[in-house]
Enzyme design. Structure first.
Site, PDB file in Angstrom:
ATOM      1  N   CYS A 189      26.117  24.932  66.012  1.00  0.00           N
ATOM      2  CA  CYS A 189      26.807  23.828  66.696  1.00  0.00           C
ATOM      3  C   CYS A 189      27.971  23.208  65.931  1.00  0.00           C
ATOM      4  CB  CYS A 189      25.811  22.739  67.040  1.00  0.00           C
ATOM      5  SG  CYS A 189      24.722  23.234  68.359  1.00  0.00           S
ATOM      6  N   LYS A 193      18.793  26.282  58.208  1.00  0.00           N
ATOM      7  CA  LYS A 193      18.048  25.086  57.786  1.00  0.00           C
ATOM      8  C   LYS A 193      16.558  25.415  57.915  1.00  0.00           C
ATOM      9  CE  LYS A 193      17.610  22.609  62.117  1.00  0.00           C
ATOM     10  NZ  LYS A 193      17.736  21.351  62.766  1.00  0.00           N
ATOM     11  N   PHE A 238      21.716  12.225  57.792  1.00  0.00           N
ATOM     12  CA  PHE A 238      22.880  13.113  57.663  1.00  0.00           C
ATOM     13  C   PHE A 238      23.781  12.734  56.492  1.00  0.00           C
ATOM     14  CE2 PHE A 238      22.723  16.366  60.908  1.00  0.00           C
ATOM     15  CZ  PHE A 238      21.520  15.992  61.482  1.00  0.00           C
TER      16      PHE A 238
END
Ligand code: UDX
Length: 454
Positions: free
Chosen positions: A279, A339, A268
Site C-alpha cells: 500500500c 512485516k 507509526f
C-alpha cells in the site's frame, strides 16, 4: 442483504468473511479457479491470522464462484476488491478494475444494486467505473445502479480486527439512497451489536464506530491521504533517527516523547528500515501521479519516499562499515515478509536488501516463520533473488554467518536464545533493522549490536 465481492485478495476475502459472519449472504468471486477451489475446500490462499476460523464460522452464509452470471444478478451490493497493482509512472494498473466493471454491467438485471469501490482506486474512479458499468448494461439496468466508494483501512496481519472494530467507516456516494444501502449493510459494525468471535474479542474501550459519509471524490482522497500520512510519519521518525544516531540520542525515547503529545500520537513512529507492503509505496506513487495530472507537485510525499528508499541502502552501508568487505561474506536475514504476521512479500525490504547484498558479492541466507514457501515460489524466477539460500531455522541462518540482520520483527526472533547463535557465527554481529532487540541482552550474549537510528 445479498452481497457479492469481486476479488478474493486480502481486502475482498476479509470483507466477505466479516460480512458473512455478520449475517449477510455473501458470494466471493475470483477469476482464479484454483483459488476458488482452495476456498471451497475450506482453505485460505494466504496467511492471515484467524481468517480460516472466521471463514469456517461464516460458512453457512458464504459461497465461492468464478461466474459473474451467478454472483451479480441476485446482489444488492457488489464490492469491487480486485488488485490495482502499480503500473508505469506510479499510476495504478486498472485493467482488473475495468474488467470487473464490465462484468458487472453485463450481468445487471435491472433490480437496484450498489457497486462499491473497495480497491484503492485513483481519485475520480467512481465516475469512471459508473460509465464502464453503464456501457455494458442492458437498457433496463442502465439507470438502476449507483456507485459508491468505501475505502478499506485494514492492515495485513490484523485484517479481521481492523474490519470488525475499525477506527471509522468511510462511505462516499453522490446520492443519499446509495449511502443508505451501505449504512444498513454496516449497521452491526457501526453500532457494534454483533457477538464478537472468541478469537477476536472486542476492544473494551470501543463504542459506536464513527461514520464519515461524504461524496465520492472525498472518500477516494481520504484513502490516499491516510496512507500517505502514515508513510510520512514513518519517514519522519527515520529522518529524525539519522540525526539521533549522530548526536547519541535514543530514538525510542524520542519517539515516545513526541508521540505522547496527543496531537501527534505514538503509533507509526517506530524507527527502522522503513515501510514495505502493497500500500504505502503504491499509494504514495499514485498520489504523486494524480497530483501531477493537475500540475501539482507533492514534495513532502516525494521526500517520504526518498527517505524510505535510503533506509534500505543504510543497511548495506552499515554492514560495509562493520565488515569492510562484503564480497565473499555471508549475511543472514531474519525475516522476509514486509512485516510480522503476514506472508506477504510485496515491496518487502528484505528482498531489496538481499538483492543489494548479492550484487555486492555477498552470500545471503534467510529465514521467515511463515513466508518461506511463498518466497521460494516467488524468487525462483526473480533474477538474483533465486540465489538466496533458504534456511529452515534461525540457527541455520546464523551458522558461519558474518552478520545477522533483523529485517522483520517477528516476536519469535526477539525471544531467540542468542548466546548459542553467537558461538556458531563467523563474526557475531547483529544489525537490528527494526529497533526491536534488547541491546544489553545481545551484548551479553557476545554480539556486537548495530542499530538503525541508534
Ligand atoms: C497499510 C495501512 O496501515 C492500512 O490502513 C492500509 O489500508 C493498507 O496499508 P499494511 O501495509 O498492511 O497496512 O501494514 P502497516 O501495518 O501499515 O505497515 C506498513 C509498513 O510500515 C510495514 O513494512 C511496517 O513494518 C512499516 N512500519 C509501520 C514502520 O516501519 N514503522 C511503524 O511505526 C509502523
Amino acid at each position: 442483504m445479498n452481497v457479492s465481492i469481486l476479488g478474493t485478495g486480502y481486502v475482498g476475502l476479509t470483507t466477505g468473511a466479516c460480512l458473512a459472519f455478520l449475517g449477510h449472504n455473501v458470494t466471493c468471486v475470483d477469476a482464479d479457479h484454483e483459488k476458488i477451489a482452495v476456498l471451497e475446500r475450506g482453505g485460505v490462499p494466504f496467511y492471515e491470522p484467524h481468517l480460516a476460523e472466521l471463514l469456517a464460522d461464516a460458512h453457512p452464509n458464504l459461497c465461492f464462484t468464478s461466474e459473474y452470471a451467478e454472483a451479480i444478478p441476485p446482489a444488492q451490493v457488489i464490492f469491487i476488491a480486485v488488485g490495482t497493482p502499480p503500473g508505469k509512472d506510479g499510476a495504478p494498473d486498472l485493467r482488473y478494475l475495468e474488467a470487473a466493471a464490465h462484468g458487472i454491467g453485463k450481468h445487471l438485471t435491472g433490480e437496484f444494486a450498489v457497486v462499491v469501490n473497495k480497491s484503492t482506486v485513483p481519485i475520480g474512479s467512481g465516475n469512471w467505473v459508473g460509465s464502464l458499468v453503464r456501457d455494458k448494461a442492458c437498457e433496463k439496468a442502465k439507470g438502476r445502479f449507483a456507485v459508491a466508494s468505501n475505502p478499506e483501512f485494514l492492515r495485513e496481519g490484523t485484517a479481521l480486527h481492523d474490519s470488525l472494530y475499525p477506527d471509522r467507516v468511510v462511505i462516499g456516494a453522490d446520492e443519499e439512497q446509495t449511502a443508505e444501502v451501505l449504512y444498513t449493510l454496516y449497521r452491526p459494525i457501526l453500532d457494534q451489536t454483533f457477538q464478537a468471535p472468541p478469537y477476536l474479542p472486542r476492544p473494551e474501550e470501543l463504542g459506536a464506530v464513527p461514520l464519515i459519509s461524504t461524496d465520492l471524490a472525498s472518500a477516494e482522497l481520504i484513502k490516499y491521504a491516510a496512507n500517505a500520512f502514515l508513510a510520512l510519519k514513518i519517514s519522519y521518525i527515520n529522518e529524525v533517527g539519522q540525526l539521533s544516531e549522530k548526536v547519541g540520542a535514543d530514538i525510542a525515547q524520542v519517539a515516545k516523547g513526541i508521540g505522547l503529545d496527543a496531537r501527534i500520537g505514538t503509533r507509526f513512529l517506530q524507527a527502522g528500515i522503513g515501510w514495505g507492503g502493497s500500500c504505502f509505496g503504491k499509494d504514495t506513487a499514485a498520489l504523486i501521479a494524480t497530483a501531477s495530472e493537475y500540475g501539482l507537485e507533492m514534495p513532502i510525499v516525494k521526500a517520504a519516499r526518498e527517505i524510505n528508499r535510503r533506509q534500505r541502502d543504510r543497511v548495506v552501508e552499515k554492514l560495509l562499515s562493520e565488515l569492510k568487505i562484503l564480497k565473499g561474506r555471508t549475511i543472514g536475514l531474519l525475516g522476509l515478509a514486509f512485516k510480522p504476521h503476514t506472508d506477504d512479500l510485496r515491496e518487502a525490504p528484505a528482498l531489496d536488501i538481499a538483492r543489494k547484498l548479492i550484487e555486492r558479492g555477498a552470500r545471503v541466507k534467510a529465514h521467515d516463520p511463515v513466508a518461506m514457501d511463498r518466497f521460494r515460489k516467488e524468487s525462483e524466477s526473480n533474477g538474483r533473488l533465486a540465489e538466496v539460500f533458504c534456511c529452515e531455522t534461525p540457527e541455520d541462518v546464523a551458522r558461519e554467518a558474518d552478520a545477522l540482520v533483523l529485517v522483520t520483527e517477528w516476536p519469535q526472533y526477539r525471544e531467540l536464545d542468542w548466546e548459542p547463535l553467537a558461538q556458531i557465527m563467523h563474526t557475531a554481529i547483529v544489525l537490528d533493522g527494526r529497533h526491536a532487540l534488547d541491546r544489553t541482552r545481545l551484548t551479553r550474549a557476545g554480539f556486537r549490536y548495530v542499530g538503525i537510528a541508534c
